[in-house]
Design a protein around this motif. Structure first.
Motif, PDB file in Angstrom:
ATOM      1  N   VAL A 122      -0.967 -29.308   7.681  1.00 59.90           N
ATOM      2  CA  VAL A 122       0.611 -28.865   8.774  1.00 59.90           C
ATOM      3  C   VAL A 122       1.887 -27.683   8.719  1.00 59.90           C
ATOM      4  CG1 VAL A 122       3.306 -29.711   8.814  1.00 59.90           C
ATOM      5  CG2 VAL A 122       0.883 -31.305   8.398  1.00 59.90           C
ATOM      6  N   THR A 123       1.826 -26.931   9.207  1.00 60.33           N
ATOM      7  CA  THR A 123       2.050 -25.674   9.203  1.00 60.33           C
ATOM      8  C   THR A 123       3.888 -25.412   9.860  1.00 60.33           C
ATOM      9  OG1 THR A 123       0.164 -24.584  10.527  1.00 60.33           O
ATOM     10  CG2 THR A 123       1.771 -22.940  10.307  1.00 60.33           C
ATOM     11  N   ARG A 124       4.714 -24.701   8.529  1.00 62.47           N
ATOM     12  CA  ARG A 124       5.574 -24.651   8.545  1.00 62.47           C
ATOM     13  C   ARG A 124       6.024 -23.990  10.109  1.00 62.47           C
ATOM     14  NH1 ARG A 124       7.921 -23.146   3.179  1.00 62.47           N
ATOM     15  NH2 ARG A 124       6.956 -21.212   3.865  1.00 62.47           N
ATOM     16  N   PRO A 125       7.010 -23.784  11.271  1.00 59.22           N
ATOM     17  CA  PRO A 125       7.613 -23.471  11.918  1.00 59.22           C
ATOM     18  C   PRO A 125       7.195 -21.465  11.788  1.00 59.22           C
ATOM     19  CG  PRO A 125       8.968 -25.632  11.732  1.00 59.22           C
ATOM     20  CD  PRO A 125       8.175 -25.456  10.636  1.00 59.22           C
ATOM     21  N   GLU A 126       8.335 -21.819  10.701  1.00 56.85           N
ATOM     22  CA  GLU A 126       8.751 -20.639   9.855  1.00 56.85           C
ATOM     23  C   GLU A 126       7.103 -19.212   9.527  1.00 56.85           C
ATOM     24  OE1 GLU A 126       9.328 -22.997   6.886  1.00 56.85           O
ATOM     25  OE2 GLU A 126       9.620 -22.895   8.886  1.00 56.85           O
ATOM     26  N   ASP A 127       5.936 -19.881  10.040  1.00 53.78           N
ATOM     27  CA  ASP A 127       4.677 -19.360   9.255  1.00 53.78           C
ATOM     28  C   ASP A 127       4.370 -19.530  11.206  1.00 53.78           C
ATOM     29  OD1 ASP A 127       5.787 -19.857   6.596  1.00 53.78           O
ATOM     30  OD2 ASP A 127       4.649 -21.479   6.369  1.00 53.78           O
ATOM     31  N   ALA A 128       4.158 -19.522  12.128  1.00 52.54           N
ATOM     32  CA  ALA A 128       3.428 -19.668  13.167  1.00 52.54           C
ATOM     33  C   ALA A 128       3.735 -17.438  12.912  1.00 52.54           C
ATOM     34  CB  ALA A 128       4.595 -19.583  14.221  1.00 52.54           C
ATOM     35  N   ARG A 129       2.135 -17.675  13.883  1.00 53.68           N
ATOM     36  CA  ARG A 129       1.523 -16.363  13.733  1.00 53.68           C
ATOM     37  C   ARG A 129       1.681 -15.893  15.403  1.00 53.68           C
ATOM     38  NH1 ARG A 129       0.172 -14.321   8.696  1.00 53.68           N
ATOM     39  NH2 ARG A 129      -0.143 -16.034   7.696  1.00 53.68           N
ATOM     40  N   HIS A 130       1.948 -14.244  15.700  1.00 56.42           N
ATOM     41  CA  HIS A 130       2.362 -13.484  17.032  1.00 56.42           C
ATOM     42  C   HIS A 130       0.960 -12.492  16.543  1.00 56.42           C
ATOM     43  CE1 HIS A 130       4.960 -16.474  18.027  1.00 56.42           C
ATOM     44  NE2 HIS A 130       5.824 -16.013  17.056  1.00 56.42           N
ATOM     45  N   PRO A 131       0.454 -12.686  17.898  1.00 53.93           N
ATOM     46  CA  PRO A 131      -0.179 -11.267  18.302  1.00 53.93           C
ATOM     47  C   PRO A 131       0.434  -9.347  18.184  1.00 53.93           C
ATOM     48  CG  PRO A 131      -0.778 -12.943  20.173  1.00 53.93           C
ATOM     49  CD  PRO A 131       0.534 -12.288  19.458  1.00 53.93           C
ATOM     50  N   PHE A 132      -0.126  -8.706  17.135  1.00 51.25           N
ATOM     51  CA  PHE A 132       0.157  -7.114  16.779  1.00 51.25           C
ATOM     52  C   PHE A 132       1.596  -7.158  18.533  1.00 51.25           C
ATOM     53  CE2 PHE A 132       0.906  -2.930  16.625  1.00 51.25           C
ATOM     54  CZ  PHE A 132       1.291  -2.749  15.379  1.00 51.25           C
ATOM     55  N   PRO A 184      13.319 -16.555   8.721  1.00 52.48           N
ATOM     56  CA  PRO A 184      13.103 -15.127   9.137  1.00 52.48           C
ATOM     57  C   PRO A 184      14.664 -14.794   9.384  1.00 52.48           C
ATOM     58  CG  PRO A 184      12.952 -17.489  10.721  1.00 52.48           C
ATOM     59  CD  PRO A 184      12.177 -18.001   9.450  1.00 52.48           C
ATOM     60  N   ILE A 185      15.069 -14.408   7.985  1.00 46.92           N
ATOM     61  CA  ILE A 185      16.293 -13.805   8.179  1.00 46.92           C
ATOM     62  C   ILE A 185      16.732 -12.407   7.638  1.00 46.92           C
ATOM     63  CG2 ILE A 185      18.165 -13.531   6.316  1.00 46.92           C
ATOM     64  CD1 ILE A 185      17.385 -17.063   5.336  1.00 46.92           C
ATOM     65  N   VAL A 186      17.009 -11.568   8.448  1.00 49.74           N
ATOM     66  CA  VAL A 186      17.255 -10.656   8.473  1.00 49.74           C
ATOM     67  C   VAL A 186      18.368  -9.275   7.114  1.00 49.74           C
ATOM     68  CG1 VAL A 186      17.812  -7.755  10.116  1.00 49.74           C
ATOM     69  CG2 VAL A 186      16.513  -9.327  10.540  1.00 49.74           C
ATOM     70  N   GLN A 187      17.872  -8.899   6.350  1.00 48.25           N
ATOM     71  CA  GLN A 187      19.054  -8.069   5.832  1.00 48.25           C
ATOM     72  C   GLN A 187      19.120  -7.020   5.874  1.00 48.25           C
ATOM     73  OE1 GLN A 187      18.520 -11.860   2.931  1.00 48.25           O
ATOM     74  NE2 GLN A 187      19.362  -9.594   1.923  1.00 48.25           N
ATOM     75  N   GLY A 188      20.752  -6.893   5.180  1.00 46.88           N
ATOM     76  CA  GLY A 188      20.997  -5.113   5.830  1.00 46.88           C
ATOM     77  C   GLY A 188      22.333  -5.214   4.859  1.00 46.88           C
ATOM     78  N   ALA A 216      18.261 -18.540  17.269  1.00 47.46           N
ATOM     79  CA  ALA A 216      18.726 -19.758  17.543  1.00 47.46           C
ATOM     80  C   ALA A 216      18.568 -19.466  19.896  1.00 47.46           C
ATOM     81  CB  ALA A 216      19.886 -20.060  17.643  1.00 47.46           C
ATOM     82  N   LEU A 217      18.972 -17.926  19.978  1.00 42.78           N
ATOM     83  CA  LEU A 217      18.658 -17.819  21.359  1.00 42.78           C
ATOM     84  C   LEU A 217      17.516 -17.567  21.805  1.00 42.78           C
ATOM     85  CD1 LEU A 217      20.257 -16.375  23.860  1.00 42.78           C
ATOM     86  CD2 LEU A 217      20.258 -14.265  22.992  1.00 42.78           C
ATOM     87  N   THR A 218      16.102 -16.729  20.868  1.00 43.24           N
ATOM     88  CA  THR A 218      15.239 -16.233  21.748  1.00 43.24           C
ATOM     89  C   THR A 218      13.961 -18.029  21.227  1.00 43.24           C
ATOM     90  OG1 THR A 218      14.227 -15.572  19.400  1.00 43.24           O
ATOM     91  CG2 THR A 218      15.217 -14.255  20.762  1.00 43.24           C
ATOM     92  N   GLY A 219      14.270 -18.284  20.423  1.00 49.08           N
ATOM     93  CA  GLY A 219      13.328 -19.542  19.827  1.00 49.08           C
ATOM     94  C   GLY A 219      12.303 -19.355  19.233  1.00 49.08           C
ATOM     95  N   ILE A 220      11.817 -17.461  18.661  1.00 42.20           N
ATOM     96  CA  ILE A 220      10.858 -16.918  17.818  1.00 42.20           C
ATOM     97  C   ILE A 220      11.547 -17.251  16.518  1.00 42.20           C
ATOM     98  CG2 ILE A 220       9.444 -14.873  17.680  1.00 42.20           C
ATOM     99  CD1 ILE A 220       9.194 -16.108  20.622  1.00 42.20           C
ATOM    100  N   LYS A 221      10.971 -18.500  16.216  1.00 43.58           N
ATOM    101  CA  LYS A 221      11.049 -19.003  14.565  1.00 43.58           C
ATOM    102  C   LYS A 221      10.085 -18.165  13.631  1.00 43.58           C
ATOM    103  CE  LYS A 221      12.179 -23.099  16.669  1.00 43.58           C
ATOM    104  NZ  LYS A 221      12.283 -24.746  16.870  1.00 43.58           N
ATOM    105  N   SER A 222       9.005 -17.294  13.992  1.00 50.14           N
ATOM    106  CA  SER A 222       8.557 -16.979  12.943  1.00 50.14           C
ATOM    107  C   SER A 222       8.879 -16.003  11.942  1.00 50.14           C
ATOM    108  CB  SER A 222       7.252 -16.283  13.651  1.00 50.14           C
ATOM    109  OG  SER A 222       6.115 -15.664  12.153  1.00 50.14           O
ATOM    110  N   ARG A 223       8.775 -15.815  10.271  1.00 56.72           N
ATOM    111  CA  ARG A 223       9.295 -15.445   9.260  1.00 56.72           C
ATOM    112  C   ARG A 223       8.076 -14.131   9.549  1.00 56.72           C
ATOM    113  NH1 ARG A 223       6.452 -15.101   4.306  1.00 56.72           N
ATOM    114  NH2 ARG A 223       4.686 -17.314   4.486  1.00 56.72           N
ATOM    115  N   PHE A 224       7.349 -13.879  10.802  1.00 60.25           N
ATOM    116  CA  PHE A 224       6.543 -12.496  10.261  1.00 60.25           C
ATOM    117  C   PHE A 224       6.912 -11.585  11.234  1.00 60.25           C
ATOM    118  CE2 PHE A 224       3.655 -15.965   8.772  1.00 60.25           C
ATOM    119  CZ  PHE A 224       3.182 -15.251   7.742  1.00 60.25           C
TER     120      PHE A 224
END
Length: 468
Positions: A12-22, A88-92, A317-325
């Motif tokens: 079972v893969t968590r949503p935040e662990d999803a992989r995307h092409p470079f 998927p959290i941006v720090q600043g 939330a807007l884009t639906g892109i949940k990957s932390r990578f």
């Protein structure tokens, strides 16, 4: 029967662990950085201006902020052992700390700012595992009031930028400066109104770019420092000197750190709901450790406290892109930008009136965010309105009467000269006295609650008269 039964292993893969092409990682990650870029460069410009830094040193503050924000984002998203939420959290660089840092920097310089951040960061790191128990001290009535005062405390800086920032200049407060601020503000508003989605979220960055280009055309921008800046260089270590440690500054910054931890906790919980993944107290603690570790190390590179950026939570939330990578790729972009001092020099060269126009929106939205939080507060038959009124009133003293605390002991003056520290202290204490200590509480005992009831009855009576 069990010996000859085939076994199927299900992963079972968590949503935040999803992989995307470079390519998608690069595009989506850069979009995250563009969304928060204006917010991450503003604090160094504000604090550097209060400390009276040169353009060269301001550029170093900006690039250090980008570099540290990138490292913090990588730590938060990828994690190392018990550090990092792996979400998927941006720090600043946190806006919550700006008002307090300006107060400290204007009185004791940047070295005292850095010393207070290091100590407060260590305190926050130690408290990370137990903060879930302390979060109850920061309900919406407290955090909403604090965030509102943060925005209101920053707005005078935007107005000073709009006027030109340098009070000794003959152009300070001129119609030309204010016109450029107004034009930048107008560009941001037009983009926000006409476009939706990602472009609208880039309105502040686009406004800064457009305003600066117009300033260049009219000869109102000076980028001469860019020619004397190295293109690539590692952020210098302790460039502004070794940190100093002042008790008042440390107390003020510790209060700020508690507020930052509250905000980050809220963002971690929010991103968990958006992504659709489990977020327990252990994961929150891991996220806070990343936050506080980054904050503690930041002064070494000449930067300031880090926190989760709420606008990027909204972008997920807007884009639906949940990957932390994807966010980690954005963090890598920030690190790379931090290795180019020329980027900091360009940012430091943006004319102050242009920054002022953007600052009105940027800082005003911080105050509006606080108002939105206060909208969740129940003001019926309690003393919450008193808490907000008194805490906000005390927090605005440094703006309305800057010399109010000058005759008090120095350590107390440093604490109370910061609107956010004063607001936090008063709001927390009053919330404890009025809400946490239940003994003696009587519904409707507040004069404010009574006024609300009588106003409601008057409104009902007027409605009846109109219907009749």
């Amino acid at each position: 029967m069990g010996d000859d039964q085939s076994r199927v292993e299900v992963t079972v893969t968590r949503p935040e662990d999803a992989r995307h092409p470079f390519g998608q990682l690069a595009v989506y990650g850069t979009q995250h950085i563009l969304t928060m870029y204006g917010g991450v460069i503003a604090p160094p410009l504000i604090v550097g201006g209060a400390a009276g830094l040169s353009v060269t040193d301001m550029a170093l503050l900006v690039t250090a902020g980008l570099f540290v924000s990138g490292l913090a984002t990588l730590l938060q998203t990828l994690g190392i052992g018990p550090v990092g939420s792996r979400l998927p959290i941006v720090q600043g660089i946190s806006f919550a700390s700006v008002s307090t840092m300006v107060t400290i920097a204007s009185q004791d310089g940047l070295r005292s700012v850095f010393g207070s951040i290091i100590v407060a960061g260590v305190i926050g790191l130690v408290l990370s595992s137990f903060f879930a128990k302390l979060v109850r001290l920061f309900p919406a009535v407290v955090t909403g009031t604090i965030i509102t005062v943060i925005g209101l405390s920053l707005l005078p800086t935007a107005f000073q930028w709009a006027m030109g920032n340098d009070r000794k200049s003959a152009e300070y407060g001129s119609m030309g400066n204010i016109a450029f601020a107004g034009l930048t503000l107008l560009i941001i508003l037009v983009i926000s109104r006409l476009f939706q989605g990602a472009i609208s979220r880039l309105s502040i960055l686009i406004g800064l770019i457009a305003g600066t280009l117009l300033a260049v055309v009219t000869g109102r921008a000076d980028f001469s420092a860019v020619a004397h800046t190295k293109i690539v260089a590692l952020p210098p270590i302790m460039h502004f000197g070794s940190p100093t440690f002042q008790v008042g500054a440390i107390v003020s910054m510790t209060i700020v750190i508690l507020v930052i931890m509250t905000e980050t906790t809220a963002d971690i919980l929010a991103i968990g709901e958006i992504v659709g993944t489990e977020v327990d107290s252990k994961r929150v603690a891991a996220g806070l450790r990343a936050d506080m570790l980054s904050t503690t190390v930041a002064p070494v590179f000449g930067s300031f406290p880090c926190s989760a950026f709420a606008q990027n939570v909204g972008l997920v939330a807007l884009t639906g892109i949940k990957s932390r990578f994807v966010v980690a790729a954005g963090g890598l972009v920030l690190v790379l930008l931090g290795l180019f001092p020329v980027v900091g020099a360009v940012v430091a060269g943006i004319p102050y009136p242009v920054l002022g126009g953007a600052g009105i929106v940027l800082f005003g939205s911080v105050a509006a965010s606080g108002v939105r939080t206060l909208a969740r507060v129940d003001f019926n038959d309690n003393l919450n309105m008193v808490i907000v009124a008194v805490a906000m009133g005390v927090g605005l003293i440094p703006i309305a009467a800057p010399t109010f605390w000058d005759k008090f002991p120095t350590w107390l003056g440093v604490i109370m000269h910061s609107g956010i520290s004063a607001t936090a202290i008063v709001a927390i204490v009053l919330n404890l006295l009025f809400n946490e200590i239940k003994r003696g509480n009587k519904p409707g005992a507040s004069v404010f609650a009574a006024a609300d009831d009588s106003r409601d009855r008057l409104g009902d009576r007027l409605d009846d008269d109109i219907r009749d």
